[in-house]
Design an enzyme around this catalytic site. Sequence first.
Site, PDB file in Angstrom:
ATOM      1  N   ASP A 245       0.837  -1.200   0.000  1.00 40.55           N
ATOM      2  CA  ASP A 245       0.000   0.000   0.000  1.00 40.55           C
ATOM      3  C   ASP A 245       0.871   1.249   0.000  1.00 40.55           C
ATOM      4  OD1 ASP A 245      -1.987   1.857   0.187  1.00 40.55           O
ATOM      5  OD2 ASP A 245      -2.396   1.505   2.313  1.00 40.55           O
ATOM      6  N   LYS A 252       1.497   7.836   0.909  1.00 45.48           N
ATOM      7  CA  LYS A 252       2.032   7.821   2.259  1.00 45.48           C
ATOM      8  C   LYS A 252       3.434   8.435   2.281  1.00 45.48           C
ATOM      9  CE  LYS A 252      -0.241   3.433   3.541  1.00 45.48           C
ATOM     10  NZ  LYS A 252      -1.083   3.887   4.655  1.00 45.48           N
ATOM     11  N   GLU A 324      -8.113   2.369   0.774  1.00 46.42           N
ATOM     12  CA  GLU A 324      -8.455   1.441  -0.314  1.00 46.42           C
ATOM     13  C   GLU A 324      -8.923   0.082   0.177  1.00 46.42           C
ATOM     14  OE1 GLU A 324      -5.111  -0.297   1.279  1.00 46.42           O
ATOM     15  OE2 GLU A 324      -5.392   1.838   0.859  1.00 46.42           O
ATOM     16  N   ARG A 326     -11.013  -0.834   2.470  1.00 44.68           N
ATOM     17  CA  ARG A 326     -12.459  -0.936   2.638  1.00 44.68           C
ATOM     18  C   ARG A 326     -13.172  -1.037   1.296  1.00 44.68           C
ATOM     19  NH1 ARG A 326     -12.568   4.648   5.829  1.00 44.68           N
ATOM     20  NH2 ARG A 326     -10.547   3.751   6.373  1.00 44.68           N
TER      21      ARG A 326
END
Length: 473
Positions: A245, A252, A324, A326
């Site tokens: 991720d 991030k 993302e 969820r």
Amino acid sequence: MTDFATLIEADKGQKARTIQILDVFNFEDWLKDQPDQVRAIVQAYNFTANPESYLVLPLSGSQSDKSEEEEGDFTVVAGVRNHKALEPWDLVKLGGKLPAGKYRLSGASAKNGLFGWLIPQHTFEKYKEIDNKQGPSVLLVKDEIAQVDEAVRQAEATAMVRDMVNTPAADMGPDKLEDIVEKLADKHDADLKVTRGDTLEKNFPMIHGVGKAAMRDHAPRLIELIWGKADHPKIAIVGKGVTFDSGGLSMKSPAGMLLMKKDMGGAAHAIALARMIMDAKLPVQLHLLVPAVENSVDGHALRPGDILQSRKGLTVEIGNTDAEGRLVLGDAMTLAGEEEPELMIDFATLTGAARVALGPDLPAMFCNDDEMAAALLEAGETEDDPLWRMPLWSRYEYRLNSPIADTNNVSTGSFAGCITAALFLQKFVPDDLPWAHFDTYAWRPASKAGRPKGGEALGLRASWRYLRKRYGS
């Protein structure tokens, strides 16, 4: 993987070192019966039989005084909370620290402590050779032999989660998750179905939307495994499989990305739980669903402000591409609900807010059914795999409102992040379906005995005990 089954043997009178199990209540009585040499050593080391403490003692008397069943030149005393009823982690320092050889317990039944003996003897060695690795420590058991299969099952599943989460994303992409599930399907004669790449766009648009930026090298996919007899109760297990991720375009920071190989920790839990179900031949029909994607960045990446269709038909405005997990779970959970299971459990490394609230060791559990929630909490207490129930507080649903879509994927403001994430998932669960959601960290930031820093199974053994008790295996 460690061959856990070889670390416990039936006690047939083999020579073995003795481990005397004590607690603070019987310690003084035991000490009074010891020779002066032993009492002096115990006092010197300030050993008082506190939980998870142990002491190696020279074997008293001459070699000729030893029992035929005793071995070596030392014995062990170990402290636990209650010597009359061992807990799962009570033997964790012993299994991981004692010299190689055979041991038997004295003063306690090993019944509930077998898992703690096994799991510390597993290490993750895929990328690093462990110098001076200790040989196996084998525990001899009598009546407890009936519990060995279950202890091995739990240790294997826990080690599986740890190893999967510890593996870097380059070696644990969506294709690798598919390979792991395929091997389980082959072993247990289960049906495997994989929907991958652009074929996702029509029926699983949120999985496709999240994963399309990595389409060329790490194509997204929905992995499904179906096992069990059609006339058995149907259950659905769903796991978030975001193999890395980056945050997408809502990228991030470097520090925030450092552990993002573990964002498939939910999938690891779900796959390991499925493994336990099939290995124990639990009388259920299992539907395992793993939406596997990499949340990456390229010209096709999902944008903040985009609107996605979902399998359920709800439109979702993307407030943050770093929320993302969820999204991919929403499509998978919709499909799971369409099959009308008796219950659904999902695992996900979903929110930092859950960690702020509960820390790294305690998964946040959300559940829409009070009876199911109570049984899961009880299972967590029994297995020493604790959970904490968080509220599906419906009055926070407004925080997911969107002016141009049915819902946003993130809430307005920074409050109650794990609750609003769970409320988003609940939109994709049928109203009458008992459902539990585990927002788990899947990681241990600091080492403890038998629990090294790195990937960790949190909530796995609790959910397994719940299912085993409910379906009678």
